[in-house]
Write a protein that holds these residues in place. Sequence first.
Motif, mmCIF file in Angstrom:
data_model
loop_
_atom_site.group_PDB
_atom_site.id
_atom_site.type_symbol
_atom_site.label_atom_id
_atom_site.label_comp_id
_atom_site.label_asym_id
_atom_site.label_seq_id
_atom_site.Cartn_x
_atom_site.Cartn_y
_atom_site.Cartn_z
ATOM 1 N N VAL A 258 0.861 -1.184 0.000
ATOM 2 C CA VAL A 258 0.000 0.000 0.000
ATOM 3 C C VAL A 258 0.900 1.236 0.000
ATOM 4 C CG1 VAL A 258 -1.720 1.296 1.304
ATOM 5 C CG2 VAL A 258 -1.797 -1.204 1.296
ATOM 6 N N ARG A 259 0.721 2.120 -0.970
ATOM 7 C CA ARG A 259 1.506 3.353 -1.030
ATOM 8 C C ARG A 259 0.755 4.342 -1.892
ATOM 9 N NH1 ARG A 259 4.215 3.650 -5.902
ATOM 10 N NH2 ARG A 259 3.750 1.855 -7.198
ATOM 11 N N SER A 260 1.214 5.597 -1.923
ATOM 12 C CA SER A 260 0.492 6.579 -2.739
ATOM 13 C C SER A 260 1.456 7.517 -3.466
ATOM 14 C CB SER A 260 -0.469 7.383 -1.863
ATOM 15 O OG SER A 260 0.273 8.142 -0.925
ATOM 16 N N ASN A 261 2.718 7.122 -3.600
ATOM 17 C CA ASN A 261 3.718 8.041 -4.175
ATOM 18 C C ASN A 261 3.717 8.009 -5.700
ATOM 19 O OD1 ASN A 261 4.686 5.464 -4.202
ATOM 20 N ND2 ASN A 261 6.736 5.958 -3.483
ATOM 21 N N TYR A 262 2.568 8.312 -6.282
ATOM 22 C CA TYR A 262 2.446 8.362 -7.740
ATOM 23 C C TYR A 262 2.796 9.751 -8.265
ATOM 24 C CZ TYR A 262 0.487 3.703 -8.193
ATOM 25 O OH TYR A 262 0.320 2.346 -8.210
#
Lengths: 123, 416
Positions: B80-84
Amino acid sequence: MFHIYCPYCEEYREEEEFHPKGQAHLSRPEDPDDCSDEAWGDYLFFRDNPRGIHHEMWVHAQGCRKFFNITRHTVTYEILETYKMGEQPTITAETNTARPAATASSADDRAATEVKGAQGVQA
Amino acid sequence: MQRYSGFGLVKHALRHHEDWQRQWRNPEPKTQYDAIIIGGGGHGLATAYYLAKEHGITNVAVLEKGWLGGGNTARNTTIVRSNYLWDEAAALYEHSLKLWEGLSQDINYNVMFSQRGVLNLGHTLQDMRDIQRRVNANRLNGVDSEVLDAKGVQEIVPIIDGSKRARYPIMGASWQPRAGVARHDAVAWGFARAADAYGVDLLQNTEVTGFKILDGRVVGVHTNRGDIETRTVGCVTAGNSGVLAGMAGFKLPLESHPLQALVSEPMKPILDTVVMSNAVHGYISQSDKGDLVIGAGIDGYNGYGQRGSYATVEHTLQAIVEMFPIFSRVRMNRQWGGIVDTCPDACPILSKTPVKGLFFNCGWGTGGFKATPGSGHVFAATLAKGEPHPLAAPFSIDRFHSGALIDEHGAAGVAH
Protein backbone atom coordinates in the motif's frame (compact mmCIF):
# COMPACT_ATOMS: atom_id res chain seq x y z
CA MET A 1 7.18 -22.28 -20.14
CA PHE A 2 6.18 -22.29 -23.78
CA HIS A 3 7.88 -24.33 -26.43
CA ILE A 4 7.44 -22.23 -29.52
CA TYR A 5 7.87 -23.26 -33.13
CA CYS A 6 9.53 -20.43 -35.04
CA PRO A 7 8.22 -20.61 -38.63
CA TYR A 8 11.43 -19.01 -39.92
CA CYS A 9 13.98 -21.08 -37.98
CA GLU A 10 11.67 -24.09 -38.45
CA GLU A 11 12.37 -25.50 -35.03
CA TYR A 12 11.00 -25.48 -31.48
CA ARG A 13 12.76 -23.15 -29.10
CA GLU A 14 12.15 -22.12 -25.49
CA GLU A 15 9.96 -19.18 -24.60
CA GLU A 16 12.82 -17.12 -23.23
CA GLU A 17 14.18 -16.58 -26.75
CA PHE A 18 10.93 -14.86 -27.70
CA HIS A 19 8.99 -11.74 -26.75
CA PRO A 20 5.23 -11.34 -27.06
CA LYS A 21 4.36 -8.17 -28.98
CA GLY A 22 0.59 -7.98 -28.68
CA GLN A 23 -2.36 -8.53 -30.93
CA ALA A 24 -1.64 -9.62 -34.50
CA HIS A 25 -3.25 -8.41 -37.72
CA LEU A 26 -3.61 -4.77 -36.73
CA SER A 27 -3.61 -2.41 -39.63
CA ARG A 28 -2.61 1.21 -39.25
CA PRO A 29 -5.23 3.64 -40.55
CA GLU A 30 -4.38 4.58 -44.14
CA ASP A 31 -4.36 8.30 -43.43
CA PRO A 32 -3.90 9.13 -39.71
CA ASP A 33 -4.48 12.85 -40.40
CA ASP A 34 -7.90 12.00 -41.72
CA CYS A 35 -8.83 9.82 -38.74
CA SER A 36 -11.50 10.69 -36.21
CA ASP A 37 -10.40 10.71 -32.56
CA GLU A 38 -12.45 7.55 -32.08
CA ALA A 39 -10.80 5.66 -34.92
CA TRP A 40 -7.29 6.75 -33.89
CA GLY A 41 -7.89 5.95 -30.21
CA ASP A 42 -9.29 2.56 -31.17
CA TYR A 43 -6.22 1.84 -33.26
CA LEU A 44 -3.78 2.92 -30.55
CA PHE A 45 -5.35 1.53 -27.40
CA PHE A 46 -8.21 -0.89 -27.93
CA ARG A 47 -7.12 -4.49 -28.34
CA ASP A 48 -8.90 -7.80 -28.51
CA ASN A 49 -8.66 -9.48 -25.14
CA PRO A 50 -10.48 -12.76 -25.67
CA ARG A 51 -10.87 -15.49 -23.12
CA GLY A 52 -10.12 -18.22 -25.66
CA ILE A 53 -8.45 -18.23 -29.07
CA HIS A 54 -6.16 -15.25 -29.63
CA HIS A 55 -3.90 -14.27 -32.52
CA GLU A 56 -0.78 -12.53 -31.35
CA MET A 57 2.52 -11.31 -32.71
CA TRP A 58 5.77 -12.58 -31.24
CA VAL A 59 9.38 -11.81 -32.08
CA HIS A 60 12.20 -14.34 -32.01
CA ALA A 61 14.33 -11.78 -30.19
CA GLN A 62 17.28 -14.00 -29.36
CA GLY A 63 17.05 -16.11 -32.50
CA CYS A 64 16.38 -14.99 -36.04
CA ARG A 65 14.95 -11.65 -34.76
CA LYS A 66 11.96 -12.02 -37.05
CA PHE A 67 8.35 -11.29 -36.18
CA PHE A 68 5.72 -13.97 -36.67
CA ASN A 69 2.22 -14.84 -35.45
CA ILE A 70 0.88 -17.34 -32.97
CA THR A 71 -2.66 -18.61 -32.50
CA ARG A 72 -2.95 -19.46 -28.82
CA HIS A 73 -5.66 -20.26 -26.29
CA THR A 74 -5.52 -17.71 -23.47
CA VAL A 75 -6.92 -20.05 -20.80
CA THR A 76 -5.16 -23.34 -21.54
CA TYR A 77 -2.20 -21.44 -23.06
CA GLU A 78 -2.03 -24.12 -25.74
CA ILE A 79 -0.27 -22.91 -28.89
CA LEU A 80 -2.47 -24.01 -31.79
CA GLU A 81 -0.33 -22.79 -34.68
CA THR A 82 2.44 -20.42 -35.62
CA TYR A 83 2.59 -18.69 -38.99
CA LYS A 84 4.66 -16.13 -40.81
CA MET A 85 3.93 -12.43 -41.14
CA GLY A 86 1.59 -11.75 -44.04
CA GLU A 87 -0.16 -15.08 -43.61
CA GLN A 88 -3.60 -15.66 -42.15
CA PRO A 89 -4.46 -18.09 -39.33
CA THR A 90 -6.12 -21.41 -40.18
CA ILE A 91 -7.54 -21.74 -36.69
CA THR A 92 -9.83 -19.00 -35.42
CA ALA A 93 -12.43 -18.73 -32.66
CA GLU A 94 -15.10 -19.42 -35.30
CA THR A 95 -13.45 -22.50 -36.85
CA ASN A 96 -12.34 -23.90 -33.52
CA THR A 97 -15.73 -24.13 -31.80
CA ALA A 98 -16.12 -27.84 -32.51
CA ARG A 99 -12.69 -28.60 -31.19
CA PRO A 100 -12.20 -29.17 -27.44
CA ALA A 101 -9.98 -26.43 -26.09
CA ALA A 102 -7.24 -28.48 -24.52
CA THR A 103 -6.54 -31.20 -27.08
CA ALA A 104 -2.82 -31.58 -27.29
CA SER A 105 -1.61 -31.69 -30.83
CA SER A 106 1.68 -33.29 -31.66
CA ALA A 107 4.64 -31.34 -32.89
CA ASP A 108 4.07 -32.63 -36.41
CA ASP A 109 0.46 -31.49 -36.37
CA ARG A 110 1.41 -28.07 -35.24
CA ALA A 111 4.12 -27.72 -37.82
CA ALA A 112 1.67 -28.91 -40.45
CA THR A 113 -0.80 -26.15 -39.73
CA GLU A 114 1.37 -23.55 -41.39
CA VAL A 115 -0.40 -21.89 -44.22
CA LYS A 116 1.40 -21.68 -47.51
CA GLY A 117 1.07 -18.74 -49.83
CA ALA A 118 -1.79 -17.01 -48.02
CA GLN A 119 -2.23 -13.34 -48.77
CA GLY A 120 -2.54 -10.69 -46.15
CA VAL A 121 -1.52 -7.13 -45.50
CA GLN A 122 -0.03 -6.18 -42.20
CA ALA A 123 2.64 -4.04 -40.68
CA MET B 1 -23.28 -7.49 13.87
CA GLN B 2 -21.33 -8.79 16.82
CA ARG B 3 -18.66 -6.18 17.48
CA TYR B 4 -15.07 -7.39 17.75
CA SER B 5 -12.98 -6.13 20.66
CA GLY B 6 -10.29 -7.25 23.04
CA PHE B 7 -12.92 -7.72 25.70
CA GLY B 8 -15.02 -9.83 23.34
CA LEU B 9 -12.03 -12.01 22.61
CA VAL B 10 -11.58 -12.75 26.30
CA LYS B 11 -15.31 -13.41 26.69
CA HIS B 12 -15.30 -15.87 23.79
CA ALA B 13 -12.14 -17.54 25.06
CA LEU B 14 -13.98 -18.32 28.31
CA ARG B 15 -16.68 -20.02 26.23
CA HIS B 16 -14.08 -22.00 24.24
CA HIS B 17 -14.75 -19.90 21.11
CA GLU B 18 -17.89 -21.89 20.41
CA ASP B 19 -20.45 -19.16 19.78
CA TRP B 20 -18.83 -16.74 17.37
CA GLN B 21 -21.42 -15.28 15.04
CA ARG B 22 -21.04 -16.06 11.32
CA GLN B 23 -19.26 -13.18 9.65
CA TRP B 24 -21.90 -12.79 6.93
CA ARG B 25 -25.12 -14.38 5.79
CA ASN B 26 -25.44 -16.59 2.74
CA PRO B 27 -28.73 -15.28 1.32
CA GLU B 28 -30.85 -16.34 -1.64
CA PRO B 29 -30.91 -13.81 -4.50
CA LYS B 30 -33.86 -11.43 -4.51
CA THR B 31 -35.56 -10.60 -7.81
CA GLN B 32 -34.72 -6.90 -7.65
CA TYR B 33 -31.93 -4.72 -6.22
CA ASP B 34 -31.29 -0.98 -6.29
CA ALA B 35 -27.70 -1.68 -7.30
CA ILE B 36 -25.68 -4.72 -8.24
CA ILE B 37 -21.94 -5.04 -7.89
CA ILE B 38 -20.38 -7.71 -10.06
CA GLY B 39 -17.23 -9.08 -8.49
CA GLY B 40 -16.78 -9.95 -4.82
CA GLY B 41 -13.15 -9.02 -4.42
CA GLY B 42 -11.78 -6.23 -2.26
CA HIS B 43 -12.83 -3.43 -4.60
CA GLY B 44 -16.34 -4.79 -5.14
CA LEU B 45 -16.96 -5.40 -1.46
CA ALA B 46 -15.58 -1.96 -0.57
CA THR B 47 -17.92 -0.43 -3.15
CA ALA B 48 -20.90 -2.21 -1.60
CA TYR B 49 -19.84 -1.16 1.89
CA TYR B 50 -19.47 2.53 1.03
CA LEU B 51 -22.73 2.48 -0.98
CA ALA B 52 -24.51 1.38 2.17
CA LYS B 53 -22.56 3.48 4.64
CA GLU B 54 -22.09 6.77 2.81
CA HIS B 55 -25.11 6.81 0.52
CA GLY B 56 -27.70 4.81 2.43
CA ILE B 57 -28.25 2.41 -0.47
CA THR B 58 -28.57 -0.95 1.22
CA ASN B 59 -30.72 -2.93 -1.22
CA VAL B 60 -27.52 -4.04 -2.92
CA ALA B 61 -26.17 -7.39 -4.07
CA VAL B 62 -22.58 -8.38 -4.70
CA LEU B 63 -22.42 -11.18 -7.30
CA GLU B 64 -19.34 -13.35 -7.12
CA LYS B 65 -18.83 -16.32 -9.41
CA GLY B 66 -16.41 -18.00 -6.99
CA TRP B 67 -15.89 -17.11 -3.35
CA LEU B 68 -15.33 -13.72 -1.74
CA GLY B 69 -11.83 -12.34 -2.12
CA GLY B 70 -10.68 -15.38 -4.11
CA GLY B 71 -9.24 -13.54 -7.09
CA ASN B 72 -6.51 -10.93 -7.14
CA THR B 73 -7.35 -9.86 -3.59
CA ALA B 74 -5.90 -13.18 -2.49
CA ARG B 75 -3.06 -13.12 -5.00
CA ASN B 76 -1.24 -9.82 -4.59
CA THR B 77 1.78 -8.75 -2.57
CA THR B 78 -0.27 -6.44 -0.30
CA ILE B 79 1.78 -3.27 -0.81
CA VAL B 80 0.00 0.00 0.00
CA ARG B 81 1.51 3.35 -1.03
CA SER B 82 0.49 6.58 -2.74
CA ASN B 83 3.72 8.04 -4.18
CA TYR B 84 2.45 8.36 -7.74
CA LEU B 85 3.76 11.05 -10.06
CA TRP B 86 0.69 12.63 -11.63
CA ASP B 87 -1.80 14.78 -9.73
CA GLU B 88 -4.83 12.67 -10.67
CA ALA B 89 -3.22 9.39 -9.64
CA ALA B 90 -1.64 10.80 -6.47
CA ALA B 91 -5.01 12.24 -5.41
CA LEU B 92 -6.77 8.91 -5.89
CA TYR B 93 -4.14 6.77 -4.16
CA GLU B 94 -3.62 9.28 -1.34
CA HIS B 95 -7.38 9.32 -0.78
CA SER B 96 -7.13 5.57 -0.45
CA LEU B 97 -4.14 5.67 1.88
CA LYS B 98 -6.03 8.04 4.19
CA LEU B 99 -8.92 5.57 4.31
CA TRP B 100 -6.46 2.75 5.05
CA GLU B 101 -5.24 4.67 8.08
CA GLY B 102 -8.62 4.43 9.79
CA LEU B 103 -9.93 1.29 8.15
CA SER B 104 -9.59 -1.25 10.96
CA GLN B 105 -11.64 0.99 13.28
CA ASP B 106 -14.11 1.92 10.57
CA ILE B 107 -15.06 -1.65 9.64
CA ASN B 108 -14.32 -3.11 13.09
CA TYR B 109 -11.97 -5.66 11.57
CA ASN B 110 -8.23 -5.84 12.02
CA VAL B 111 -6.82 -5.48 8.51
CA MET B 112 -3.31 -5.47 10.01
CA PHE B 113 -2.38 -2.31 8.14
CA SER B 114 1.27 -1.81 8.97
CA GLN B 115 2.85 1.50 7.92
CA ARG B 116 6.37 0.20 7.65
CA GLY B 117 7.39 2.42 4.75
CA VAL B 118 8.21 1.71 1.13
CA LEU B 119 11.55 2.23 -0.60
CA ASN B 120 11.64 2.63 -4.38
CA LEU B 121 15.28 2.12 -5.29
CA GLY B 122 17.27 3.97 -7.91
CA HIS B 123 20.21 2.25 -9.59
CA THR B 124 21.15 4.75 -12.28
CA LEU B 125 21.54 8.48 -12.60
CA GLN B 126 18.31 8.62 -14.59
CA ASP B 127 16.52 6.61 -11.88
CA MET B 128 17.64 9.17 -9.33
CA ARG B 129 16.48 12.10 -11.47
CA ASP B 130 13.09 10.44 -11.92
CA ILE B 131 12.92 9.82 -8.18
CA GLN B 132 13.68 13.46 -7.42
CA ARG B 133 11.02 14.58 -9.84
CA ARG B 134 8.45 12.19 -8.39
CA VAL B 135 9.28 13.05 -4.79
CA ASN B 136 8.90 16.75 -5.56
CA ALA B 137 5.57 16.08 -7.24
CA ASN B 138 4.47 13.98 -4.26
CA ARG B 139 5.32 16.71 -1.77
CA LEU B 140 3.41 19.30 -3.78
CA ASN B 141 0.44 16.95 -3.63
CA GLY B 142 0.75 16.48 0.12
CA VAL B 143 2.09 12.94 -0.13
CA ASP B 144 4.87 12.19 2.34
CA SER B 145 7.95 11.33 0.35
CA GLU B 146 11.64 11.94 0.52
CA VAL B 147 14.81 11.22 -1.43
CA LEU B 148 17.42 9.05 0.26
CA ASP B 149 21.01 8.49 -0.80
CA ALA B 150 22.65 5.05 -0.74
CA LYS B 151 23.70 5.53 2.89
CA GLY B 152 20.14 6.41 3.87
CA VAL B 153 18.88 3.22 2.22
CA GLN B 154 21.48 1.16 4.03
CA GLU B 155 20.44 2.66 7.36
CA ILE B 156 16.84 1.60 6.84
CA VAL B 157 17.70 -1.82 5.37
CA PRO B 158 21.09 -2.93 6.70
CA ILE B 159 20.92 -6.29 4.91
CA ILE B 160 20.61 -4.80 1.43
CA ASP B 161 23.70 -4.95 -0.79
CA GLY B 162 24.67 -1.29 -0.83
CA SER B 163 28.19 -1.93 -2.04
CA LYS B 164 29.71 -0.75 -5.28
CA ARG B 165 30.39 -4.39 -6.14
CA ALA B 166 26.78 -4.99 -7.06
CA ARG B 167 26.10 -5.25 -10.77
CA TYR B 168 23.55 -2.44 -10.45
CA PRO B 169 24.73 -0.51 -7.38
CA ILE B 170 22.01 1.21 -5.35
CA MET B 171 22.39 4.97 -5.68
CA GLY B 172 19.44 5.97 -3.53
CA ALA B 173 15.71 5.67 -3.21
CA SER B 174 12.43 7.42 -2.65
CA TRP B 175 11.02 6.73 0.78
CA GLN B 176 7.38 6.97 1.79
CA PRO B 177 7.12 6.33 5.54
CA ARG B 178 3.29 6.17 5.61
CA ALA B 179 3.20 3.39 3.05
CA GLY B 180 3.20 -0.24 4.09
CA VAL B 181 1.38 -3.53 3.84
CA ALA B 182 -1.96 -4.94 4.96
CA ARG B 183 -3.45 -8.36 5.43
CA HIS B 184 -5.10 -8.99 2.06
CA ASP B 185 -7.74 -11.57 3.07
CA ALA B 186 -8.77 -9.54 6.10
CA VAL B 187 -9.52 -6.59 3.82
CA ALA B 188 -11.99 -8.61 1.77
CA TRP B 189 -13.51 -10.31 4.81
CA GLY B 190 -13.72 -7.08 6.78
CA PHE B 191 -15.51 -5.22 4.00
CA ALA B 192 -17.77 -8.23 3.41
CA ARG B 193 -18.76 -8.43 7.06
CA ALA B 194 -19.31 -4.69 7.35
CA ALA B 195 -21.37 -4.56 4.13
CA ASP B 196 -23.42 -7.56 5.22
CA ALA B 197 -24.18 -5.81 8.49
CA TYR B 198 -25.83 -3.01 6.49
CA GLY B 199 -28.01 -5.60 4.74
CA VAL B 200 -26.03 -6.02 1.53
CA ASP B 201 -26.56 -9.49 0.01
CA LEU B 202 -23.30 -11.26 -0.77
CA LEU B 203 -24.13 -13.88 -3.38
CA GLN B 204 -21.31 -16.34 -3.91
CA ASN B 205 -21.22 -18.95 -6.68
CA THR B 206 -23.35 -16.55 -8.69
CA GLU B 207 -21.98 -15.95 -12.16
CA VAL B 208 -23.26 -13.24 -14.45
CA THR B 209 -23.97 -14.67 -17.88
CA GLY B 210 -25.34 -11.57 -19.58
CA PHE B 211 -26.92 -8.13 -19.24
CA LYS B 212 -30.53 -7.20 -19.88
CA ILE B 213 -30.30 -3.98 -21.85
CA LEU B 214 -33.36 -2.01 -22.99
CA ASP B 215 -33.03 1.12 -25.17
CA GLY B 216 -29.38 1.52 -24.27
CA ARG B 217 -29.96 1.22 -20.53
CA VAL B 218 -29.23 -1.70 -18.28
CA VAL B 219 -32.35 -3.10 -16.60
CA GLY B 220 -31.04 -6.34 -15.16
CA VAL B 221 -28.51 -9.15 -15.27
CA HIS B 222 -28.77 -12.80 -16.18
CA THR B 223 -27.05 -15.14 -13.75
CA ASN B 224 -26.72 -18.86 -13.24
CA ARG B 225 -29.19 -18.44 -10.36
CA GLY B 226 -31.84 -16.64 -12.36
CA ASP B 227 -32.45 -13.12 -13.64
CA ILE B 228 -32.17 -10.14 -11.33
CA GLU B 229 -33.65 -6.71 -12.03
CA THR B 230 -31.67 -3.57 -11.36
CA ARG B 231 -31.03 -0.22 -12.96
CA THR B 232 -27.50 0.29 -11.64
CA VAL B 233 -24.67 -2.16 -12.21
CA GLY B 234 -21.05 -1.71 -11.18
CA CYS B 235 -18.56 -4.13 -12.72
CA VAL B 236 -15.47 -4.67 -10.59
CA THR B 237 -14.10 -7.81 -12.16
CA ALA B 238 -10.38 -7.11 -12.76
CA GLY B 239 -9.01 -9.58 -15.31
CA ASN B 240 -12.44 -10.58 -16.56
CA SER B 241 -13.65 -7.02 -17.20
CA GLY B 242 -13.11 -7.37 -20.93
CA VAL B 243 -15.32 -10.45 -21.01
CA LEU B 244 -18.15 -8.60 -19.22
CA ALA B 245 -17.78 -5.56 -21.47
CA GLY B 246 -18.13 -7.94 -24.41
CA MET B 247 -21.44 -9.19 -22.95
CA ALA B 248 -22.65 -5.59 -22.83
CA GLY B 249 -21.54 -5.01 -26.41
CA PHE B 250 -18.51 -2.72 -26.13
CA LYS B 251 -14.77 -2.98 -25.82
CA LEU B 252 -12.38 -1.82 -23.11
CA PRO B 253 -8.75 -0.80 -23.68
CA LEU B 254 -7.56 -3.59 -21.42
CA GLU B 255 -5.35 -6.59 -21.82
CA SER B 256 -5.41 -9.40 -19.27
CA HIS B 257 -2.05 -10.76 -18.23
CA PRO B 258 -0.83 -13.25 -15.65
CA LEU B 259 1.00 -11.62 -12.74
CA GLN B 260 2.93 -13.99 -10.53
CA ALA B 261 4.04 -13.76 -6.94
CA LEU B 262 5.66 -16.12 -4.49
CA VAL B 263 6.38 -16.55 -0.82
CA SER B 264 9.31 -18.16 0.93
CA GLU B 265 9.42 -20.41 3.93
CA PRO B 266 8.67 -18.48 7.16
CA MET B 267 11.70 -16.92 8.81
CA LYS B 268 12.47 -14.81 11.84
CA PRO B 269 11.96 -11.06 11.32
CA ILE B 270 14.69 -9.73 9.04
CA LEU B 271 13.08 -7.17 6.75
CA ASP B 272 10.85 -4.56 8.40
CA THR B 273 9.99 -2.45 5.38
CA VAL B 274 9.01 -2.84 1.73
CA VAL B 275 11.71 -2.65 -0.93
CA MET B 276 10.87 -2.15 -4.59
CA SER B 277 13.21 -1.77 -7.51
CA ASN B 278 12.18 -0.82 -10.99
CA ALA B 279 15.60 -1.24 -12.57
CA VAL B 280 16.37 -4.78 -11.42
CA HIS B 281 12.63 -5.39 -11.36
CA GLY B 282 11.40 -6.96 -8.17
CA TYR B 283 9.76 -6.10 -4.88
CA ILE B 284 9.88 -7.75 -1.49
CA SER B 285 8.52 -7.48 2.02
CA GLN B 286 8.20 -9.83 4.96
CA SER B 287 4.77 -10.81 6.20
CA ASP B 288 3.85 -10.98 9.87
CA LYS B 289 3.93 -14.75 9.49
CA GLY B 290 7.61 -14.47 8.55
CA ASP B 291 7.59 -15.41 4.90
CA LEU B 292 9.15 -13.17 2.30
CA VAL B 293 6.49 -11.94 -0.12
CA ILE B 294 8.00 -11.44 -3.54
CA GLY B 295 6.72 -10.18 -6.85
CA ALA B 296 7.78 -8.49 -10.06
CA GLY B 297 6.34 -7.83 -13.50
CA ILE B 298 3.62 -9.44 -15.55
CA ASP B 299 4.11 -12.21 -18.05
CA GLY B 300 4.14 -10.39 -21.37
CA TYR B 301 1.50 -12.45 -23.12
CA ASN B 302 -2.27 -12.29 -22.64
CA GLY B 303 -3.61 -14.95 -20.33
CA TYR B 304 -6.62 -15.83 -18.23
CA GLY B 305 -5.06 -18.98 -16.78
CA GLN B 306 -4.01 -17.65 -13.34
CA ARG B 307 -0.54 -18.99 -13.98
CA GLY B 308 2.54 -17.81 -15.85
CA SER B 309 5.91 -18.99 -17.05
CA TYR B 310 8.73 -20.18 -14.83
CA ALA B 311 11.18 -17.89 -16.59
CA THR B 312 9.35 -14.93 -15.05
CA VAL B 313 9.74 -16.42 -11.58
CA GLU B 314 13.42 -16.95 -12.23
CA HIS B 315 13.91 -13.32 -13.30
CA THR B 316 12.04 -12.14 -10.22
CA LEU B 317 14.29 -14.10 -7.90
CA GLN B 318 17.39 -12.97 -9.76
CA ALA B 319 16.37 -9.40 -8.96
CA ILE B 320 15.76 -10.20 -5.30
CA VAL B 321 19.13 -11.94 -4.93
CA GLU B 322 20.82 -9.03 -6.71
CA MET B 323 19.49 -6.70 -4.00
CA PHE B 324 19.68 -9.17 -1.11
CA PRO B 325 22.51 -11.70 -1.55
CA ILE B 326 21.67 -12.82 2.00
CA PHE B 327 18.45 -14.40 0.66
CA SER B 328 20.20 -16.53 -1.95
CA ARG B 329 19.57 -19.77 -0.07
CA VAL B 330 16.04 -19.05 1.13
CA ARG B 331 13.64 -21.69 -0.16
CA MET B 332 10.42 -20.67 -1.81
CA ASN B 333 7.25 -22.16 -0.47
CA ARG B 334 4.41 -21.26 -2.81
CA GLN B 335 3.99 -19.51 -6.12
CA TRP B 336 0.82 -18.39 -7.89
CA GLY B 337 -0.58 -16.15 -10.60
CA GLY B 338 -3.50 -13.76 -10.84
CA ILE B 339 -5.10 -12.19 -13.90
CA VAL B 340 -4.45 -8.47 -14.01
CA ASP B 341 -6.23 -6.12 -16.39
CA THR B 342 -3.59 -3.74 -17.65
CA CYS B 343 -4.42 -0.37 -19.16
CA PRO B 344 -2.30 1.33 -21.82
CA ASP B 345 -1.43 4.18 -19.41
CA ALA B 346 -1.10 1.98 -16.30
CA CYS B 347 -3.96 3.82 -14.61
CA PRO B 348 -7.39 2.44 -13.77
CA ILE B 349 -10.73 3.02 -15.45
CA LEU B 350 -13.53 4.32 -13.21
CA SER B 351 -16.13 5.23 -15.69
CA LYS B 352 -19.57 5.41 -17.17
CA THR B 353 -19.99 3.29 -20.28
CA PRO B 354 -21.98 3.49 -23.52
CA VAL B 355 -24.72 1.56 -21.66
CA LYS B 356 -26.70 3.77 -19.27
CA GLY B 357 -26.63 2.59 -15.66
CA LEU B 358 -23.65 0.33 -16.28
CA PHE B 359 -20.36 1.42 -14.72
CA PHE B 360 -16.91 -0.12 -14.78
CA ASN B 361 -14.17 -0.04 -12.18
CA CYS B 362 -11.24 -1.89 -13.73
CA GLY B 363 -7.81 -1.57 -15.28
CA TRP B 364 -5.96 -1.45 -11.97
CA GLY B 365 -3.39 -3.73 -13.50
CA THR B 366 -0.61 -4.69 -11.16
CA GLY B 367 -1.37 -2.18 -8.42
CA GLY B 368 -4.99 -2.43 -7.35
CA PHE B 369 -4.69 -3.69 -3.80
CA LYS B 370 -3.40 -0.40 -2.41
CA ALA B 371 -6.44 1.36 -3.80
CA THR B 372 -9.07 -0.99 -2.36
CA PRO B 373 -10.80 1.42 0.07
CA GLY B 374 -10.34 4.50 -2.12
CA SER B 375 -11.54 2.74 -5.23
CA GLY B 376 -14.62 1.45 -3.43
CA HIS B 377 -15.28 4.87 -1.92
CA VAL B 378 -15.20 6.88 -5.14
CA PHE B 379 -16.90 4.16 -7.17
CA ALA B 380 -19.75 3.97 -4.65
CA ALA B 381 -20.22 7.73 -5.01
CA THR B 382 -20.19 7.33 -8.79
CA LEU B 383 -22.86 4.62 -8.65
CA ALA B 384 -25.01 6.52 -6.15
CA LYS B 385 -25.04 9.78 -8.11
CA GLY B 386 -24.81 8.38 -11.62
CA GLU B 387 -21.97 10.84 -12.25
CA PRO B 388 -18.25 10.31 -11.62
CA HIS B 389 -16.86 11.31 -8.22
CA PRO B 390 -14.43 14.24 -8.73
CA LEU B 391 -11.45 11.97 -7.96
CA ALA B 392 -12.73 9.37 -10.43
CA ALA B 393 -13.58 11.80 -13.24
CA PRO B 394 -10.07 11.88 -14.84
CA PHE B 395 -10.14 8.08 -15.05
CA SER B 396 -12.98 7.99 -17.54
CA ILE B 397 -12.78 5.61 -20.47
CA ASP B 398 -13.06 8.70 -22.72
CA ARG B 399 -9.41 9.49 -22.11
CA PHE B 400 -8.35 6.90 -24.67
CA HIS B 401 -10.10 8.90 -27.36
CA SER B 402 -9.47 12.41 -26.04
CA GLY B 403 -5.79 11.69 -25.42
CA ALA B 404 -5.87 12.92 -21.79
CA LEU B 405 -3.94 9.91 -20.55
CA ILE B 406 -2.47 9.70 -17.05
CA ASP B 407 0.77 8.05 -17.94
CA GLU B 408 2.02 6.33 -14.81
CA HIS B 409 4.19 3.84 -16.69
CA GLY B 410 7.47 3.81 -14.85
CA ALA B 411 6.68 7.26 -13.50
CA ALA B 412 5.18 5.59 -10.46
CA GLY B 413 8.59 4.17 -9.73
CA VAL B 414 7.19 0.70 -9.88
CA ALA B 415 7.74 -2.38 -11.92
CA HIS B 416 4.65 -2.66 -14.06
